[in-house]
Write a protein that holds these residues in place. Structure first.
Motif, PDB file in Angstrom:
ATOM      1  N   TYR A  64       0.606  -1.101  -0.470  1.00  0.00           N
ATOM      2  CA  TYR A  64       0.275  -0.045   0.343  1.00  0.00           C
ATOM      3  C   TYR A  64       0.434   1.462   0.234  1.00  0.00           C
ATOM      4  O   TYR A  64       2.063   1.257   0.443  1.00  0.00           O
ATOM      5  N   ASP A 100      -5.943  -2.113  11.146  1.00  0.00           N
ATOM      6  CA  ASP A 100      -5.861  -2.612  10.012  1.00  0.00           C
ATOM      7  C   ASP A 100      -5.601  -3.460   9.597  1.00  0.00           C
ATOM      8  O   ASP A 100      -4.084  -4.187   9.397  1.00  0.00           O
ATOM      9  N   ARG A 102      -5.074  -5.081   7.142  1.00  0.00           N
ATOM     10  CA  ARG A 102      -4.422  -5.688   6.036  1.00  0.00           C
ATOM     11  C   ARG A 102      -3.292  -5.234   5.776  1.00  0.00           C
ATOM     12  O   ARG A 102      -2.408  -6.551   5.378  1.00  0.00           O
ATOM     13  N   ASN A 135      -1.785  -4.135  -4.302  1.00  0.00           N
ATOM     14  CA  ASN A 135      -2.910  -5.063  -3.991  1.00  0.00           C
ATOM     15  C   ASN A 135      -4.020  -3.818  -3.615  1.00  0.00           C
ATOM     16  O   ASN A 135      -4.853  -4.022  -3.329  1.00  0.00           O
ATOM     17  N   HIS A 136      -3.389  -3.409  -2.736  1.00  0.00           N
ATOM     18  CA  HIS A 136      -4.345  -2.574  -1.438  1.00  0.00           C
ATOM     19  C   HIS A 136      -5.105  -0.821  -2.051  1.00  0.00           C
ATOM     20  O   HIS A 136      -5.544  -1.183  -1.428  1.00  0.00           O
ATOM     21  N   ASN A 137      -4.414  -0.572  -2.734  1.00  0.00           N
ATOM     22  CA  ASN A 137      -4.578   0.858  -3.480  1.00  0.00           C
ATOM     23  C   ASN A 137      -6.055   0.186  -4.250  1.00  0.00           C
ATOM     24  O   ASN A 137      -4.982  -0.200  -5.502  1.00  0.00           O
ATOM     25  N   LYS A 138      -6.892   1.287  -4.274  1.00  0.00           N
ATOM     26  CA  LYS A 138      -7.789   0.776  -5.008  1.00  0.00           C
ATOM     27  C   LYS A 138      -7.945   1.606  -6.032  1.00  0.00           C
ATOM     28  O   LYS A 138      -8.419   1.571  -7.513  1.00  0.00           O
TER      29      LYS A 138
END
Length: 143
Positions: A64, A100, A102, A135-138
């Motif tokens: 992230y 969090d 994640r 992976n965790h950036n939208k």
């Protein structure tokens, strides 16, 4: 796309600064990423008192990338990274920890900017995510 690794994060940051940082005009060298840090009580987050970018890393993998550019006020002027990081780490039952799920296994890296150059942190975040989306950036800048 480039693989989301700590090595590539540092390399892409150098590429970004080659395009957007003139040390002779600014009067100082570009900031650099800190070494990965555990997030725990008694281990202050590097650059917590500056505006800038941060990333969560799991080993060599960047999972992230975020930005903390809140200007703050008073004695907390420019403490953007520290303020933003409060969304991820808190005291739970007296223990300071990542909340969090994640990022429970992750360490953090940061790159801090002085207030005068902090606007570049937003551009750096977009540049990095656009070239190596974790992976965790939208959000996907430029898509």
């Amino acid at each position: 796309m480039i693989e989301s690794t700590l090595t590539n994060l540092v390399g892409l940051t150098k590429e970004f600064f080659a395009k957007h940082w003139n040390a002779s005009l600014i009067g100082k060298e570009a900031p650099e990423w800190c070494e990965p840090q555990e997030i725990r009580y008694g281990n202050p987050l590097p650059n917590h008192n500056k505006q800038g970018c941060y990333a969560f890393v799991d080993g060599e993998k960047v999972v992230y990338i975020g930005v903390g550019t809140s200007r703050g006020g008073g004695r907390y002027r420019g403490h953007g990274i520290g303020k933003r990081f409060q969304a991820y780490a808190k005291y739970v039952n007296g223990v300071y920890q990542i909340v969090d799920e994640r990022f429970k296994r992750c360490k953090a890296v940061t790159i801090g900017f002085e207030v005068e150059e902090a606007y570049l942190a937003n551009a750096l975040e977009l540049f990095l995510i656009g070239h190596m989306p974790p992976n965790h950036n939208k959000n996907a800048p430029g898509s």
